[in-house]
Design an enzyme around this catalytic site. Structure first.
Site, PDB file in Angstrom:
ATOM      1  N   SER A   1     -12.487 185.143   6.580  1.00 34.13           N
ATOM      2  CA  SER A   1     -11.606 184.897   5.432  1.00 34.13           C
ATOM      3  C   SER A   1     -12.067 185.584   4.158  1.00 34.13           C
ATOM      4  O   SER A   1     -11.370 185.499   3.142  1.00 34.13           O
ATOM      5  CB  SER A   1     -11.480 183.389   5.184  1.00 34.13           C
TER       6      SER A   1
ATOM      7  N   LYS B   1     -10.094 174.705   0.387  1.00 39.30           N
ATOM      8  CA  LYS B   1     -10.309 175.823  -0.531  1.00 39.30           C
ATOM      9  C   LYS B   1      -9.617 175.591  -1.868  1.00 39.30           C
ATOM     10  O   LYS B   1     -10.160 175.930  -2.930  1.00 39.30           O
ATOM     11  CB  LYS B   1      -9.815 177.117   0.126  1.00 39.30           C
TER      12      LYS B   1
END
Length: 812
Positions: free
Chosen positions: A712, A755
């Site tokens: 990511s 996140k």
């Protein structure tokens, strides 16, 4: 050596009269008793255990070395007299002369025998003597002695002492018959008309120590000696009485048990003959049958139990097989066959229970309520296995308890962490010693219903070994299509687990086997934002601590500002376990001040936090700025985190890419992809095409001691490299995440909620997410999305427009 030489003063014939005065017999031919004709010199032997008395006859054992020569010389003399003197015990060899006491006892030696390195002889005590002079100070010891004779006249006081001593001896013999043999020997040689010898005999039969006994031996006057002997005799009598009481008490208890045992056995036989009672075997069979009366037992199970009951009825109760069969039937009949608790299908009540136990986690509560509503519609719960996944301390286990409470079901929890033996799930075979059923059977026996809530904690930490794979053993139990006929190896019969509601917990999904994960309905608990933590601390953690420690809110209070300060600068983890520990520390230090009287009430404010907890663990984060510096968003098993990535030009001597920061293989591959993509597209992004041709670029991810991996960070790395190539920093207060391909596609990543929470925790209000993750973001609670600006990117070109202040059309 002749007799005259060995005992040079023998013919002086000096004796002691009744008044202890030395008398010289003028006529040596006068009649004398054998005990009166004793030598003036004696060979001396030491007695270290206890003194020897004139009234004693008992064996004496000495070492052959160094006393063999002394005993040989004594044996050569017709009188065979030896002086036994009390002395201090020595480790080995002969004691020095100065360690001998002054007063001793002359004794005749009978039946001396040597066995190995020991010499044993029978000593017959005759009379006291006093050592006048040592004639030899080395073995064999020889000394000149003076004999001491007791007075034979008796007065009233001596008679009274004699009667008292005799009464004590009679009482002692009654309590301990062993003393009767000593008394018989004494009567064979003396009479009770000799008070001095009676006192010596009384002292000799006691168990007093050597010092007390020697005090009697050296006491020459008869009445004081009798007084000392009577005192020792009384002490011995008290000890004998105590021993007799203890022995009698023990014997009474044993007799009672024996009597009770015999009576019970007789009662069993009588009741059996009359037909009003059964033996143990029959009682066991009837007890097991009684357990099954109110239960709905499946036919195959009932047949199996009946077979075992028949076997039990013909086995002997003392045989090992009887114990094994009885234990098996104990488990088989204790299970709740067909017994169910009534579910509470009130969805509103379930929601109230969840809200009262947990603050925040609105989406999780909604998901659980939906699950319960579906069960309420069907009229039964089951058929689905919930998996609660999230970082530590977010309340996974307590949610399982809340589900059980909202349904009014029994709750059973066991941990799978570190489990390596599949027999703990499926049970042991009955052939093994100490065999037991598996955890599911144990759970049903404990809760006594077939439809409990069973929580399997730490399912991601289950292990495997040579003893089997427990994760594979769980497949049957956690499959709604199979667990209605779960087979336990110990019971060897089918058990219905389909009515039970299984709730599993895990910190991550990576270590859970795919076939097992496929059977579960995953619910993610991503952690709490600061506002949710504040609410939990105010409504749950702090009141719970005050109640547990018996404190009132007016005695100890903490402000909301102080709680928020602790959350932001001391407890940034996803869960609230660390926050709870910090609040405990605040409470402990505050209670010390209350108890020492420094303060009567305490109100903890922001200024007091640093005093109580020390310097903050986290500093206010500054969003890193500069060319080649980009903030990324990462997911960890502890929750979300921000991740700064730095790119810098090292030199222009050669081209290449250098990576640091303890990166995993996948993250290294993402860096290589980002480098290749930006290298091949520098011209299209209006950067210097020759930049990467001649520069060595260093890409670093800070906190180099922390392992980092995952795809990511690909978009973040490419942005850092492009910023470096352009020589231009990105926009302030911006973070991003996404996987990058070689063709510039931005692919979906996981952990969007974690996140976003990490970004809000770091005061970042603008993020870039992959377009495929739009749905994940839209499903987030409004409390999480509030205040966030999100850009969705399909290709890296969309990212480039946002980070370098070129207008983006996709802003939320």
């Amino acid at each position: 050596m002749s007799n005259d030489e060995q005992y040079p003063d023998q013919h002086d014939e000096s004796l002691m009269d009744d008044t202890n005065e030395e008398v010289v017999i003028s006529d040596p031919r006068a009649l004398a008793l054998p005990d009166d004709v004793l030598p003036d010199t004696l060979y001396i032997l030491p007695i270290s255990s206890r003194p020897f008395f004139p009234a004693q006859v008992q064996p004496v054992m000495v070492d052959a070395d160094p006393w063999e020569e002394s005993l040989e010389r004594i044996a050569d003399n017709p009188q065979t007299a030896v002086g036994l003197v009390y002395t201090d015990k020595v480790a080995s060899g002969a004691p020095p002369v100065d360690s001998f006491r002054t007063i001793g006892c002359v004794a005749r030696v009978h039946k001396a025998e040597r066995q190995n390195d020991k010499i044993t002889f029978l000593a017959q005590g005759i009379k006291r003597f006093e050592i006048v002079e040592w004639l030899s100070d080395s073995t064999p010891y020889l000394a000149r002695v003076r004999y001491l004779t007791d007075s034979k006249e008796t007065d009233k006081e001596s008679k009274a002492y004699s009667i008292a001593i005799l009464d004590a001896i009679k009482e002692l013999i009654r309590l301990n018959p062993l003393f009767s043999e000593d008394l018989r020997q004494y009567l064979g040689r003396f009479s009770f008309s000799e008070p001095g010898l009676l006192a010596d005999f009384a002292a000799s039969i006691t168990s007093a120590d050597g010092g007390d006994l020697y005090e009697i031996l050296e006491t020459i006057p008869v009445q004081p000696r009798m007084h000392l002997s009577l005192t020792l005799l009384r002490k011995e009598l008290e000890i004998a009485r105590l021993q007799h009481e203890i022995s009698a008490e023990v014997n009474t208890k044993i007799s009672e048990h024996q009597r009770e045992f015999f009576l019970k056995e007789q009662l069993k036989v009588i009741q059996k003959e009359l037909g009003i009672s059964k033996d143990d075997r029959t009682a066991d069979v009837e007890a097991f049958e009684a357990r099954l009366k109110d239960k709905t037992v499946p036919d195959p199970v009932r047949e199996k139990i009946q077979e075992e009951l028949h076997k039990l009825s013909i086995l002997e109760t003392g045989s090992p097989e009887y114990g094994v069969t009885r234990n098996y039937l104990d488990w088989a009949t204790a299970l709740p066959w067909g017994v169910h608790s009534k579910d509470n299908l009130d969805i509103k009540a379930a929601r109230e229970v969840l809200d009262s136990h947990h603050s925040g986690l609105g989406d999780i509560k909604d998901r659980i309520v939906e699950f319960l509503a579906l069960g309420a519609q069907r009229g039964e719960m089951g058929g689905s296995i919930l998996l609660l996944v999230g970082p530590p301390g977010v309340g996974k286990t307590s949610i399982g308890k809340s589900i059980a409470e909202s349904l009014n079901r029994k709750f059973y929890r066991f941990s799978l962490g570190g489990m390596r033996d599949e027999a703990e799930i499926k049970g042991h075979r009955r052939t093994y010693i100490g065999a037991l059923p598996g955890k599911f059977v144990q759970a049903l026996k404990d809760v006594e219903v077939e439809n409990p809530v069973i929580m399997l904690d730490e399912v991601d930490k289950i292990g495997s070994s040579f003893q089997g794979d427990p994760a594979s053993a769980l497949l049957e139990a956690l499959d709604p299509e199979q667990n209605s006929e779960f087979l336990d190896h110990y019971l060897d019969m089918r058990i219905d687990l389909s009515k039970a509601l299984f709730v599993c917990t895990a910190n991550q999904l990576d270590t859970i086997p795919a076939p097992l994960l496929d059977r579960m309905d995953v619910i993610r608990l991503s952690g709490y934002i600061a506002d949710e933590k504040l609410m939990i601390a105010k409504q749950h953690l702090w009141p719970k601590l005050l109640k547990k420690n018996k404190l009132l809110k007016k005695q100890l209070n903490i402000t909301d500002a102080a709680l928020r300060h602790i959350i932001e600068y001391y407890a940034r983890e996803a869960g609230v376990r660390g926050l709870d520990k910090l609040l405990q520390k605040v409470l402990r230090k505050s209670v010390v001040e209350l108890l020492t009287g420094e303060k009567e009430t305490i109100n903890v404010g922001v200024k007091d936090v640093e005093t109580l907890l020390g310097m903050p663990y986290f500093r206010p984060e500054k969003n890193l700025q500069g060319v080649g510096v980009v903030t990324g968003l990462a997911w960890t098993s502890m929750g979300g985190a921000t991740l700064s990535i730095e790119a810098n030009k090292v030199h222009e001597l050669t081209r290449g890419l250098k990576l640091t920061g303890k990166l995993g293989d996948v993250m290294k591959e993402s860096a290589d992809i980002a480098y290749s993509y930006v290298f091949s597209h520098t011209k299209s992004y209006q950067s210097h095409p020759e930049f990467f041709d001649k520069c060595l670029v260093h890409l670093h991810v800070p906190e180099g001691a922390t392992p980092k991996d995952g795809p990511s960070a690909g978009v973040t790395m490419a942005t850092a490299l492009l910023s470096l190539a352009k020589g231009k920093p990105i926009r302030k207060g911006l973070a991003m995440t996404g996987e990058l391909t070689l063709t510039g596609q931005v692919l979906a990543v996981g952990g969007i909620r974690e996140k976003i929470i990490a970004a809000k925790r770091s005061k970042i209000s603008e993020v870039i997410l992959p377009e495929p993750n739009r749905r994940d973001y839209e499903e987030l609670p409004e409390s999480v999305k509030e205040g966030m600006t999100v850009h969705f990117a399909e290709r890296f070109a969309d990212v480039e427009k946002v980070v370098f202040d070129r207008r983006s059309n996709d802003i939320h």
